[in-house]
Motif scaffolding. Structure first.
Motif, PDB file in Angstrom:
ATOM      1  N   MET A  96      66.262-105.505  -7.242  1.00 54.18           N
ATOM      2  CA  MET A  96      64.963-104.792  -6.467  1.00 54.18           C
ATOM      3  C   MET A  96      63.755-105.508  -6.852  1.00 54.18           C
ATOM      4  SD  MET A  96      63.394-100.837  -7.253  1.00 54.18           S
ATOM      5  CE  MET A  96      63.513-101.069  -9.067  1.00 54.18           C
ATOM      6  N   MET A  97      62.851-105.966  -5.943  1.00 51.14           N
ATOM      7  CA  MET A  97      61.829-106.663  -6.190  1.00 51.14           C
ATOM      8  C   MET A  97      60.762-105.987  -5.341  1.00 51.14           C
ATOM      9  SD  MET A  97      60.570-110.518  -5.677  1.00 51.14           S
ATOM     10  CE  MET A  97      61.678-111.244  -7.280  1.00 51.14           C
ATOM     11  N   VAL A  98      59.506-105.780  -6.116  1.00 53.78           N
ATOM     12  CA  VAL A  98      58.346-105.397  -5.562  1.00 53.78           C
ATOM     13  C   VAL A  98      57.247-106.283  -5.261  1.00 53.78           C
ATOM     14  CG1 VAL A  98      56.366-103.612  -5.735  1.00 53.78           C
ATOM     15  CG2 VAL A  98      58.739-102.934  -6.497  1.00 53.78           C
ATOM     16  N   LEU A  99      56.670-106.573  -4.107  1.00 51.58           N
ATOM     17  CA  LEU A  99      55.761-107.313  -3.930  1.00 51.58           C
ATOM     18  C   LEU A  99      54.482-106.783  -3.809  1.00 51.58           C
ATOM     19  CD1 LEU A  99      54.882-110.434  -2.671  1.00 51.58           C
ATOM     20  CD2 LEU A  99      54.968-109.113  -0.584  1.00 51.58           C
ATOM     21  N   GLY A 100      53.586-107.357  -4.572  1.00 48.59           N
ATOM     22  CA  GLY A 100      52.002-106.692  -4.473  1.00 48.59           C
ATOM     23  C   GLY A 100      51.205-107.692  -3.550  1.00 48.59           C
ATOM     24  N   PHE A 101      50.479-106.992  -2.555  1.00 47.55           N
ATOM     25  CA  PHE A 101      49.957-107.686  -1.476  1.00 47.55           C
ATOM     26  C   PHE A 101      48.402-107.330  -1.468  1.00 47.55           C
ATOM     27  CE2 PHE A 101      50.280-108.840   3.379  1.00 47.55           C
ATOM     28  CZ  PHE A 101      49.318-109.640   3.257  1.00 47.55           C
ATOM     29  N   SER A 153      43.884-104.617  -7.616  1.00 44.89           N
ATOM     30  CA  SER A 153      44.847-103.388  -7.736  1.00 44.89           C
ATOM     31  C   SER A 153      46.050-103.684  -7.347  1.00 44.89           C
ATOM     32  CB  SER A 153      44.305-102.460  -6.673  1.00 44.89           C
ATOM     33  OG  SER A 153      45.054-101.098  -6.630  1.00 44.89           O
ATOM     34  N   ALA A 154      46.686-104.222  -6.521  1.00 46.03           N
ATOM     35  CA  ALA A 154      48.359-104.454  -6.270  1.00 46.03           C
ATOM     36  C   ALA A 154      48.627-105.392  -7.487  1.00 46.03           C
ATOM     37  CB  ALA A 154      48.416-105.097  -5.048  1.00 46.03           C
ATOM     38  N   ALA A 155      48.190-106.488  -8.088  1.00 46.35           N
ATOM     39  CA  ALA A 155      48.489-107.194  -9.148  1.00 46.35           C
ATOM     40  C   ALA A 155      48.686-106.481 -10.176  1.00 46.35           C
ATOM     41  CB  ALA A 155      47.507-108.450  -9.250  1.00 46.35           C
ATOM     42  N   ASN A 156      47.365-105.534 -10.597  1.00 46.40           N
ATOM     43  CA  ASN A 156      47.560-104.695 -11.711  1.00 46.40           C
ATOM     44  C   ASN A 156      48.674-103.667 -11.727  1.00 46.40           C
ATOM     45  OD1 ASN A 156      45.029-105.803 -12.834  1.00 46.40           O
ATOM     46  ND2 ASN A 156      43.928-104.089 -12.063  1.00 46.40           N
ATOM     47  N   THR A 157      49.141-102.989 -10.405  1.00 49.93           N
ATOM     48  CA  THR A 157      50.334-102.306 -10.340  1.00 49.93           C
ATOM     49  C   THR A 157      51.442-103.101 -10.529  1.00 49.93           C
ATOM     50  OG1 THR A 157      49.143-100.863  -8.573  1.00 49.93           O
ATOM     51  CG2 THR A 157      51.474-101.087  -8.732  1.00 49.93           C
ATOM     52  N   CYS A 158      51.725-104.187 -10.204  1.00 46.55           N
ATOM     53  CA  CYS A 158      52.679-104.924 -10.369  1.00 46.55           C
ATOM     54  C   CYS A 158      52.874-105.657 -11.818  1.00 46.55           C
ATOM     55  CB  CYS A 158      52.890-106.377  -9.681  1.00 46.55           C
ATOM     56  SG  CYS A 158      53.232-106.011  -7.913  1.00 46.55           S
ATOM     57  N   VAL A 218      60.825-104.134 -14.113  1.00 44.98           N
ATOM     58  CA  VAL A 218      61.066-104.099 -12.411  1.00 44.98           C
ATOM     59  C   VAL A 218      60.768-105.639 -12.153  1.00 44.98           C
ATOM     60  CG1 VAL A 218      60.303-103.546 -10.468  1.00 44.98           C
ATOM     61  CG2 VAL A 218      60.474-101.819 -12.211  1.00 44.98           C
ATOM     62  N   SER A 219      61.504-106.233 -11.280  1.00 41.18           N
ATOM     63  CA  SER A 219      61.014-107.657 -10.656  1.00 41.18           C
ATOM     64  C   SER A 219      60.025-107.275  -9.588  1.00 41.18           C
ATOM     65  CB  SER A 219      62.260-108.219  -9.966  1.00 41.18           C
ATOM     66  OG  SER A 219      63.410-108.519 -10.939  1.00 41.18           O
ATOM     67  N   THR A 220      58.930-108.308 -10.061  1.00 39.38           N
ATOM     68  CA  THR A 220      57.761-108.226  -9.152  1.00 39.38           C
ATOM     69  C   THR A 220      57.451-109.712  -8.830  1.00 39.38           C
ATOM     70  OG1 THR A 220      56.235-108.559 -11.033  1.00 39.38           O
ATOM     71  CG2 THR A 220      56.875-106.185 -10.344  1.00 39.38           C
ATOM     72  N   CYS A 221      56.536-109.660  -7.634  1.00 42.09           N
ATOM     73  CA  CYS A 221      55.963-110.726  -6.969  1.00 42.09           C
ATOM     74  C   CYS A 221      54.631-110.641  -6.457  1.00 42.09           C
ATOM     75  CB  CYS A 221      56.847-111.359  -5.938  1.00 42.09           C
ATOM     76  SG  CYS A 221      56.413-112.926  -5.128  1.00 42.09           S
ATOM     77  N   ILE A 222      53.527-111.284  -6.755  1.00 40.40           N
ATOM     78  CA  ILE A 222      52.081-111.209  -6.061  1.00 40.40           C
ATOM     79  C   ILE A 222      51.954-112.058  -5.343  1.00 40.40           C
ATOM     80  CG2 ILE A 222      51.462-109.790  -8.218  1.00 40.40           C
ATOM     81  CD1 ILE A 222      49.825-112.312  -8.917  1.00 40.40           C
ATOM     82  N   ALA A 279      43.365 -97.891 -14.293  1.00 42.05           N
ATOM     83  CA  ALA A 279      43.957 -96.697 -14.977  1.00 42.05           C
ATOM     84  C   ALA A 279      44.689 -96.161 -13.517  1.00 42.05           C
ATOM     85  CB  ALA A 279      43.054 -95.577 -15.447  1.00 42.05           C
ATOM     86  N   GLY A 280      44.262 -96.099 -12.390  1.00 48.10           N
ATOM     87  CA  GLY A 280      44.610 -96.016 -11.378  1.00 48.10           C
ATOM     88  C   GLY A 280      45.943 -96.682 -10.763  1.00 48.10           C
ATOM     89  N   ASP A 281      45.936 -97.986 -11.285  1.00 48.25           N
ATOM     90  CA  ASP A 281      46.920 -98.951 -11.023  1.00 48.25           C
ATOM     91  C   ASP A 281      48.122 -98.556 -11.770  1.00 48.25           C
ATOM     92  OD1 ASP A 281      44.970-100.075  -9.119  1.00 48.25           O
ATOM     93  OD2 ASP A 281      44.303-101.413 -10.530  1.00 48.25           O
ATOM     94  N   VAL A 282      48.069 -98.209 -13.021  1.00 45.78           N
ATOM     95  CA  VAL A 282      48.887 -98.029 -14.253  1.00 45.78           C
ATOM     96  C   VAL A 282      49.735 -96.776 -13.509  1.00 45.78           C
ATOM     97  CG1 VAL A 282      49.437 -97.032 -16.236  1.00 45.78           C
ATOM     98  CG2 VAL A 282      47.787 -98.797 -15.965  1.00 45.78           C
TER      99      VAL A 282
END
Length: 321
Positions: free
Chosen positions: A1-6, A64-69, A77-81, A272-275
């Motif tokens: 599983m990988m989540v991409l932050g866009f 925001s997406a990068a903070n979430t990742c 969790v595997s991530t990619c920004i 905080a919302g990204d967390v």
């Protein structure tokens, strides 16, 4: 599983000021809770004010997406920004602070976007009132030609956040339409997308999870909260409504669940919302019940405001919750 932050990648400069009114000047009316996009021509006047009346507390990678990742990475969790950084020292610094062994699709051109987060001291019994000043520079110049669809399509989930240009939104819409039904999507529109109208509703169509505040939801749909929720659930499967110090709520067409937050005195509410997004997504994608995931996410978001930037993000590891 990988989540991409866009989403937009910004280097965050977190300042503390005695009173936001000290920063007001012609053409710049900074109010608590405001999020203002400025161009480079406005920078000298603003910078003179902030260096005179503000105290720099932290410099850290943001968006925001990068903070979430980043939060997802701390959970194992595997991530990619995916985004744009400038060919400058700010871009170099941002890359140097990425989570070790995390992946990225970063385009280097132009000038790195910067965000000035202005925390007003002692204006609230439970923390600072803040304003955000964004200089997007090159980070919103994403176009369809920049998309590495082979890499993007290898991810299991895409979490999107805002840019400031229509061409960037069109690129996100293209990715969503190309991969819809094959991978999952979530979106945190923030105040910027919430004010951009019809094109953002097109991006929302078919999204799995919408993360937003009450104000953003009402701005998106131009109506009261209950009507906006009903309209949102015609487009998305699930709404996570972030209520700040009041906690958060989970909505589907058939279920509603509310989680209250502890009242914690804030040092800095940045991210905080990204967390909350990251912890909820991480647990949800690992198969945990969404109600349980939201309880943990609200708790984690509350803990994160005790430090500056990413300093107090909870250090979840692997399956630990």
């Amino acid at each position: 599983m990988m989540v991409l932050g866009f989403g937009a990648l910004n280097l965050d400069f977190i300042y503390e000021v005695e009173d936001l009114s000290f920063l007001k000047c012609k053409g710049l009316n900074i109010e608590p809770g405001s999020e203002i996009v400025l161009d480079e021509q406005s920078f000298p006047k603003f910078f003179e004010k902030i260096t005179r009346f503000g105290v720099l507390r932290k410099v850290c990678p943001g968006g925001s997406a990068a903070n979430t990742c980043h939060m997802l990475s701390l959970m194992g969790v595997s991530t990619c920004i995916f985004g744009i950084l400038g060919l400058d020292k700010e871009g170099d610094y941002y890359i140097s602070k990425l989570v070790p062994n995390s992946e990225s699709i970063i385009i280097r051109r132009g000038k790195t976007g910067v965000t000035y987060i202005l925390n007003e001291k002692n204006k609230s019994p439970f923390g600072s009132d803040r304003a955000i000043i964004l200089f997007p520079n090159s980070n919103s110049e994403i176009k369809k030609d920049d998309l590495d669809m082979k890499k993007i399509s290898s991810c299991s989930w895409i979490h999107m956040s805002s840019f400031v240009t229509e061409s960037a939104i069109q690129a996100q819409i293209y990715v969503k339409e190309a991969l819809k039904g094959r991978i999952g999507f979530s979106l945190d529109p923030g105040e910027i997308y919430a004010s951009m109208g019809e094109i953002v509703l097109k991006l929302l169509q078919g999204i799995d999870i919408l993360f937003c505040s009450e104000k953003e939801l009402c701005n998106l749909f131009g109506s009261d909260l209950q009507s906006s929720l009903a309209d949102a659930l015609k487009l998305v499967k699930m709404v996570i409504l972030k209520r700040g110090r009041e906690g958060a709520s989970f909505y589907t067409e058939k279920k509603v669940y509310h989680v209250k937050s502890e009242k914690i005195k804030a040092t800095d509410t940045t991210g905080a919302g990204d967390v909350l997004n990251g912890v909820f997504l991480g647990l949800f994608l690992k198969g945990y019940d969404p109600f349980f995931a939201l309880e943990k996410a609200v708790f984690a978001a509350s803990e994160s405001i005790k430090g500056y930037g990413r300093d107090n993000y909870p250090r979840y590891l692997g399956e630990e919750v």
